[in-house]
Design a protein around this motif. Structure first.
Motif, short mmCIF file in Angstrom:
data_model
loop_
_atom_site.label_atom_id
_atom_site.label_comp_id
_atom_site.label_asym_id
_atom_site.label_seq_id
_atom_site.Cartn_x
_atom_site.Cartn_y
_atom_site.Cartn_z
N GLY A 1 0.79 -1.23 0.00
CA GLY A 1 0.00 0.00 0.00
C GLY A 1 0.82 1.28 0.00
O GLY A 1 0.31 2.36 0.31
N PHE A 2 2.11 1.17 -0.37
CA PHE A 2 2.98 2.34 -0.36
C PHE A 2 3.54 2.64 -1.76
O PHE A 2 3.67 1.74 -2.58
CB PHE A 2 4.15 2.14 0.60
N MET B 1 5.83 6.57 6.46
CA MET B 1 4.55 6.02 6.03
C MET B 1 3.65 7.13 5.50
O MET B 1 2.97 6.98 4.49
CB MET B 1 3.88 5.27 7.18
N LYS B 2 3.67 8.25 6.20
CA LYS B 2 2.84 9.38 5.79
C LYS B 2 3.26 9.86 4.39
O LYS B 2 2.42 10.15 3.54
CB LYS B 2 3.01 10.51 6.81
N GLN C 1 2.46 6.53 1.80
CA GLN C 1 1.21 5.76 1.75
C GLN C 1 0.39 6.15 0.52
O GLN C 1 0.19 7.33 0.27
CB GLN C 1 0.41 6.04 3.02
N ASP C 2 -0.08 5.18 -0.25
CA ASP C 2 -1.00 5.56 -1.34
C ASP C 2 -2.27 4.72 -1.37
O ASP C 2 -3.05 4.82 -2.29
CB ASP C 2 -0.27 5.61 -2.69
N GLN C 3 -2.48 3.92 -0.36
CA GLN C 3 -3.77 3.23 -0.23
C GLN C 3 -4.25 3.38 1.21
O GLN C 3 -3.44 3.33 2.14
CB GLN C 3 -3.61 1.73 -0.55
N ASP C 4 -5.54 3.56 1.38
CA ASP C 4 -6.08 3.78 2.73
C ASP C 4 -5.78 2.61 3.64
O ASP C 4 -5.59 2.76 4.84
CB ASP C 4 -7.59 4.00 2.68
N ALA D 1 -3.23 0.66 3.64
CA ALA D 1 -1.82 0.27 3.61
C ALA D 1 -1.46 -0.42 4.92
O ALA D 1 -1.97 -0.07 5.99
CB ALA D 1 -0.94 1.50 3.41
N ALA E 1 1.87 -1.65 7.20
CA ALA E 1 3.33 -1.63 7.36
C ALA E 1 3.78 -3.00 7.87
O ALA E 1 3.37 -3.41 8.95
CB ALA E 1 3.72 -0.55 8.35
#
Ligand SMILES: Nc1ncnc2c1ncn2[C@@H]1O[C@H](COP(=O)(O)OP(=O)(O)O)[C@@H](O)[C@H]1O
Ligand SMILES: [Mg+2]
Length: 440
Positions: A12-13, A282-283, A286-289, A291, A293
């Motif tokens: 998700g990143f 992460m901030k 992140q490109d998916q809600d 995501a 880690a």
């Protein structure tokens, strides 16, 4: 074959949140640097105070290069508030034992030319146009192709002698040597124009990893000829970093007297700030809600502490784990379970190292190792034996020998300066420590 999707995308990143690359000189990089307020303030004071060289000393992977990058980025903002003009180099220079003044100077001039050309637009709109930018730009793109000489005709000719600094005396020819000389002259002219005195700022040059010069004798032989022509060159300001006491050795040498201020010690980032390192990444990435880690902030901070506080190695272990794990599987379990899995995975690796190398160490050896990691940030000189509770150096050195045989530390003696000896923890040592502190 279709291109495989990036593993980071599957988590998700947009990119790797555990990258071990140093932070870059940019606004985005600025957001990633956690803590270091005191160090930044100190570097800022050195720079505004007119220091030629700001020196950073600290262990491998502690964060020197990143600190230097952000300090330079900050300094480059000062002119917007009416402060001195600092321009940050976007490349890092390093010195090799075989470097001469000429070889290093060529790289520096090129890098400085690059910075000035890159900033030419904003300098121009700020009322400080540089002459001959197009020619230098072309030369930077194709120095061997004689791009410089070609542009010399086109540009300087067009200015019809109005360019006092360089065009006048030299007959154009096709040798690169000539072009280099010509470029150095132009660059010095630009520097003199932009930075008429020490208070007006300078181009910030990075000289990284001084320890690569191996021993302090070589370091000083290589650095001394650079002292006046480069470290004290008008318009240039330096941030020099190194590990294993190399910066301190250079600083203490009479050959470099008056160049360095007291080196700034870069210590490990305090444990309580470490979750933020991952949070910030992460901030940014992140490109998916939803995501996930693979190594959470908490797990990362625990790891950091259990390997004796080294950012680069903690990131490296996390990165490897993320690569080897199955994103779908990790997405399907809770964060607590993910953290446990990560811990077990590191522990398995740590067990192997421990069983192979550290099994025979005694309590006294571990005590030394523990102190080295916790109180000495992973690296120190045996002359600090008293801090380890020894009355003399030899008994400490016998412990160090056992730790060296187990590959948990490395012990280096500087050939040129027998007093410069360094005991440093290895990555294997950090893993063994993970097992040691998590030993139920
Ligand atoms: N203060 C900090 N906040 C967040 N990340 C950091 C910080 N300092 C270092 N890092 C990260 O830790 C890693 C090691 O840092 P680096 O600057 O390369 O260390 P050094 O130059 O001392 O070997 C890099 O991935 C970098 O992005
Ligand atoms: Mg570095």
């Amino acid at each position: 074959m279709a291109m495989p999707t990036s593993v980071w995308h599957e988590y998700g990143f947009r990119g790797n949140p555990y990258s071990t690359d140093p932070i870059e000189v940019s606004a985005a990089g600025r957001e990633l640097l956690i803590g270091r307020e005191q160090e930044l303030a100190l570097i800022g004071r050195h720079l505004t105070g007119g220091a030629s060289v700001v020196a950073l000393e600290g262990d491998f992977g502690v964060g020197k290069t990143s600190l230097a990058a952000v300090a330079a980025f900050d300094a480059a903002q000062w002119s917007k508030e009416g402060g001195p003009l600092f321009l940050a180099m976007d490349t890092r220079l390093s010195l090799r034992p075989e470097d001469t003044r000429e070889s290093f100077e060529r790289r520096v001039v090129r890098a400085v030319a690059h910075v000035l050309v890159a900033n030419a637009g904003s300098l121009k709109s700020g009322g400080r146009p540089l002459d001959g930018v197009e020619g230098v730009k072309r030369w930077l793109q194709a120095p061997e192709a004689g791009g410089w000489n070609a542009s010399l005709g086109a540009n300087v000719g067009g200015v019809a002698g109005g360019n006092a600094g360089f065009g006048k005396a030299r007959t154009p020819n096709t040798s690169t040597g000539f072009a280099e000389l010509g470029i150095a002259e132009i660059v010095d002219g630009w520097l003199a124009q932009l930075f008429p005195n020490r208070d007006s700022g300078g181009v910030l040059c990075f000289l990284d990893n001084l320890e690569e010069l191996n021993d302090s004798g070589t370091a000083l032989n290589v650095m001394e000829p650079l002292r006046d022509p480069l470290f004290k060159r008008p318009g240039l300001r330096w941030i020099i970093s190194g590990a294993q006491g190399m910066v301190r050795a250079a600083y203490a040498s009479p050959k470099m007297a008056g160049v360095f201020l007291n080196p700034i010690d870069v210590r490990p980032l305090p444990h309580k700030l470490v979750p933020q390192v991952i949070f910030a990444r992460m901030k940014a990435l992140q490109d998916q809600d939803d995501a996930v880690a693979p190594v959470s902030m908490t797990a990362f901070a625990n790891l950091y502490r259990s390997i004796g506080q080294n950012l680069r190695y903690a990131l490296n272990l996390s990165e490897r784990y993320a690569f080897d794990s199955d994103p779908d599987e990790l997405r399907g379990i809770s964060e607590a379970d993910r953290d446990l899995r990560f811990h077990e995975s590191v522990l398995r690796e740590a067990d192997l190292v421990y069983a192979a190398q550290a099994r025979d160490l005694g309590a006294a050896d571990w005590k030394v190792f523990d102190h080295l990691l916790r109180s000495k940030a992973g690296s120190c000189s045996p002359s600090e034996y008293k801090d380890f509770g020894y009355a003399q150096m030899p008994p400490l050195l016998s412990r160090v020998r056992k730790l060296t045989e187990a590959h948990l530390v490395s012990y280096q003696i500087d050939e040129a300066d027998q007093r410069r000896r360094t005991i440093s923890v290895t990555d294997h040592g950090r893993l063994a420590y993970y097992r040691h502190v998590n030993d139920a």
